[in-house]
Motif scaffolding. Sequence first.
Motif, PDB file in Angstrom:
ATOM      1  N   ALA A 167       0.839  -1.205   0.000  1.00 37.70           N
ATOM      2  CA  ALA A 167       0.000   0.000   0.000  1.00 37.70           C
ATOM      3  C   ALA A 167       0.869   1.247   0.000  1.00 37.70           C
ATOM      4  N   ARG A 168       1.943   1.250   0.772  1.00 39.82           N
ATOM      5  CA  ARG A 168       2.850   2.404   0.792  1.00 39.82           C
ATOM      6  C   ARG A 168       3.477   2.639  -0.573  1.00 39.82           C
ATOM      7  N   LEU A 169       3.645   1.545  -1.337  1.00 40.08           N
ATOM      8  CA  LEU A 169       4.241   1.652  -2.666  1.00 40.08           C
ATOM      9  C   LEU A 169       3.231   2.016  -3.751  1.00 40.08           C
ATOM     10  N   GLY A 170       1.972   2.254  -3.354  1.00 33.95           N
ATOM     11  CA  GLY A 170       0.974   2.731  -4.299  1.00 33.95           C
ATOM     12  C   GLY A 170       0.301   1.657  -5.126  1.00 33.95           C
ATOM     13  N   MET A 171       0.252   0.399  -4.597  1.00 36.87           N
ATOM     14  CA  MET A 171      -0.300  -0.706  -5.384  1.00 36.87           C
ATOM     15  C   MET A 171      -1.810  -0.858  -5.259  1.00 36.87           C
ATOM     16  N   GLY A 172      -2.461  -0.091  -4.394  1.00 37.78           N
ATOM     17  CA  GLY A 172      -3.914  -0.205  -4.313  1.00 37.78           C
ATOM     18  C   GLY A 172      -4.465   0.162  -2.950  1.00 37.78           C
ATOM     19  N   LEU A 173      -5.788   0.073  -2.839  1.00 38.77           N
ATOM     20  CA  LEU A 173      -6.496   0.316  -1.585  1.00 38.77           C
ATOM     21  C   LEU A 173      -6.384  -0.900  -0.677  1.00 38.77           C
ATOM     22  N   ILE A 174      -6.394  -0.637   0.616  1.00 35.55           N
ATOM     23  CA  ILE A 174      -6.436  -1.725   1.598  1.00 35.55           C
ATOM     24  C   ILE A 174      -7.403  -1.349   2.707  1.00 35.55           C
ATOM     25  N   GLN A 175      -7.844  -2.373   3.435  1.00 34.69           N
ATOM     26  CA  GLN A 175      -8.589  -2.175   4.671  1.00 34.69           C
ATOM     27  C   GLN A 175      -7.883  -2.956   5.778  1.00 34.69           C
ATOM     28  N   ALA A 176      -7.781  -2.324   6.942  1.00 34.46           N
ATOM     29  CA  ALA A 176      -7.045  -2.943   8.047  1.00 34.46           C
ATOM     30  C   ALA A 176      -7.415  -2.245   9.345  1.00 34.46           C
ATOM     31  N   PRO A 177      -7.089  -2.840  10.492  1.00 31.99           N
ATOM     32  CA  PRO A 177      -7.297  -2.143  11.759  1.00 31.99           C
ATOM     33  C   PRO A 177      -6.525  -0.829  11.797  1.00 31.99           C
ATOM     34  N   ARG A 178      -7.142   0.202  12.319  1.00 32.99           N
ATOM     35  CA  ARG A 178      -6.552   1.535  12.319  1.00 32.99           C
ATOM     36  C   ARG A 178      -5.209   1.572  13.050  1.00 32.99           C
ATOM     37  N   TYR A 179      -5.085   0.824  14.139  1.00 30.10           N
ATOM     38  CA  TYR A 179      -3.876   0.921  14.959  1.00 30.10           C
ATOM     39  C   TYR A 179      -2.628   0.563  14.159  1.00 30.10           C
ATOM     40  N   ARG A 180      -2.773  -0.270  13.119  1.00 24.20           N
ATOM     41  CA  ARG A 180      -1.611  -0.717  12.371  1.00 24.20           C
ATOM     42  C   ARG A 180      -0.926   0.417  11.609  1.00 24.20           C
ATOM     43  N   PHE A 181      -1.684   1.472  11.292  1.00 25.33           N
ATOM     44  CA  PHE A 181      -1.141   2.480  10.377  1.00 25.33           C
ATOM     45  C   PHE A 181      -1.208   3.901  10.934  1.00 25.33           C
ATOM     46  N   VAL A 182      -1.357   4.036  12.236  1.00 20.10           N
ATOM     47  CA  VAL A 182      -1.401   5.393  12.806  1.00 20.10           C
ATOM     48  C   VAL A 182      -0.088   6.125  12.544  1.00 20.10           C
ATOM     49  N   ASP A 183       1.041   5.414  12.568  1.00 19.37           N
ATOM     50  CA  ASP A 183       2.333   6.059  12.301  1.00 19.37           C
ATOM     51  C   ASP A 183       2.421   6.513  10.839  1.00 19.37           C
ATOM     52  N   ASP A 184       1.847   5.698   9.920  1.00 19.54           N
ATOM     53  CA  ASP A 184       1.835   6.090   8.506  1.00 19.54           C
ATOM     54  C   ASP A 184       0.971   7.324   8.281  1.00 19.54           C
ATOM     55  N   PHE A 185      -0.168   7.402   8.965  1.00 17.46           N
ATOM     56  CA  PHE A 185      -1.022   8.579   8.814  1.00 17.46           C
ATOM     57  C   PHE A 185      -0.290   9.829   9.303  1.00 17.46           C
ATOM     58  N   ALA A 186       0.429   9.688  10.425  1.00 14.93           N
ATOM     59  CA  ALA A 186       1.159  10.829  10.973  1.00 14.93           C
ATOM     60  C   ALA A 186       2.297  11.251  10.049  1.00 14.93           C
ATOM     61  N   ALA A 187       2.935  10.257   9.396  1.00 22.14           N
ATOM     62  CA  ALA A 187       4.072  10.553   8.520  1.00 22.14           C
ATOM     63  C   ALA A 187       3.640  10.946   7.119  1.00 22.14           C
ATOM     64  N   GLY A 188       2.359  10.695   6.772  1.00 22.59           N
ATOM     65  CA  GLY A 188       1.874  11.044   5.448  1.00 22.59           C
ATOM     66  C   GLY A 188       2.152  10.006   4.384  1.00 22.59           C
ATOM     67  N   THR A 189       2.597   8.810   4.778  1.00 16.34           N
ATOM     68  CA  THR A 189       2.864   7.753   3.791  1.00 16.34           C
ATOM     69  C   THR A 189       1.590   7.026   3.374  1.00 16.34           C
ATOM     70  N   LEU A 190       0.542   7.132   4.168  1.00 10.72           N
ATOM     71  CA  LEU A 190      -0.772   6.597   3.810  1.00 10.72           C
ATOM     72  C   LEU A 190      -1.830   7.627   4.172  1.00 10.72           C
ATOM     73  N   THR A 191      -2.950   7.580   3.444  1.00  9.76           N
ATOM     74  CA  THR A 191      -4.052   8.512   3.668  1.00  9.76           C
ATOM     75  C   THR A 191      -5.350   7.734   3.812  1.00  9.76           C
ATOM     76  N   GLU A 192      -6.103   8.048   4.844  1.00 11.23           N
ATOM     77  CA  GLU A 192      -7.390   7.380   5.043  1.00 11.23           C
ATOM     78  C   GLU A 192      -8.432   7.979   4.110  1.00 11.23           C
ATOM     79  N   VAL A 193      -9.284   7.105   3.550  1.00  7.02           N
ATOM     80  CA  VAL A 193     -10.343   7.555   2.642  1.00  7.02           C
ATOM     81  C   VAL A 193     -11.660   6.902   3.066  1.00  7.02           C
ATOM     82  N   LEU A 194     -12.745   7.428   2.525  1.00  8.38           N
ATOM     83  CA  LEU A 194     -14.092   6.896   2.757  1.00  8.38           C
ATOM     84  C   LEU A 194     -14.390   6.767   4.253  1.00  8.38           C
TER      85      LEU A 194
END
Length: 345
Positions: A278-305
Amino acid sequence: MPFDPPVTSATLRSVMIRLLLRRVYRRSCGRDNRSGLAKSIRVWRTMGMDRLEAMRLLVRVVERRSFTAAATDLDMSRSTATEGIKQLEAQLGVRLLERTTRIVTPTLDGDAYYRRCIAILADIEEAEGAFQDAEPRGLLRIDVHAMIARRFLIPHIPAFLDRYPRIDLHIGEGDRLVDLVREGVDCVIRAGEPTESGLIMRRVATLNEMTCASPAYLARHGVPATPADLQGHRMIGYLSSRTGEIIPLEFMVEGRLDYITLPSRVTVGGADAMGELARLGMGLIQAPRYRFVDDFAAGTLTEVLTDYPPSPTPLVALYPQNRQLSPRVRVFLDWAIGIFASVDL
């Protein structure tokens, strides 16, 4: 003047355990079944090993199918374990185990004795736990998904062990199906609704799920405002370990769950690989929020919908249904529930 010696809790425990053993033996053997097996169970000692130790040893050997593994679990040498079972068999007058070079299995008499030992040891542990000064003790084996263990539990383990100084802890990190009895695991913590039979479930927490993608992916494909905007998008396919099929995306729309399976050029069988892709731009994913809170803070992933969240995932503890919940498992689960209640999931 003569006086009675003080009755300590240790004395009361000893008396209660002896009475409990006598009651359980009579109940399980019956009035007309005073065979060598039942008679010898009544005795509170063996020649070289305490009867309760011998029972615990037999239970561990049967469940682990190995003298070596059972001896390791009980902190004794393999030769001590072998000799203890030999003495138990000699005193009972029956063969309890069939031994091969690869595996140890119970005989019919061994299986019957094993089942009685399970009930007896559970009753004894419950009786001991009835005393206020009874302290949880022994080796506790748990299995938890690696990221859940590292993010939520392991930072607090020192405090748990300080609180319960007589508990030793083994933590396995995995997400596979575990045969708790055969592998000697006391309980597992897993995400999702369990399908395993023969296990008791206790809910530990609820994990909030979300949909996300990398900023680069969203720049190419657009930011969807509703699930209806997903035409032309793709997902990273996550294969179910139970069915082998791709798990569809799900969205809560007007009080109902809608399921959508998008095209995927890459499928994975693990959450870590899914996150990296997902970080490499290969598509949408769904997962528990806790797994990617650091990515959201760093801007490497963006939450949608965000207005159309997936359904939350239960986090559950599982342990065998043929076991009394031991004090060490009980205090661990109560502690873990408190840890998860104190964090934002």
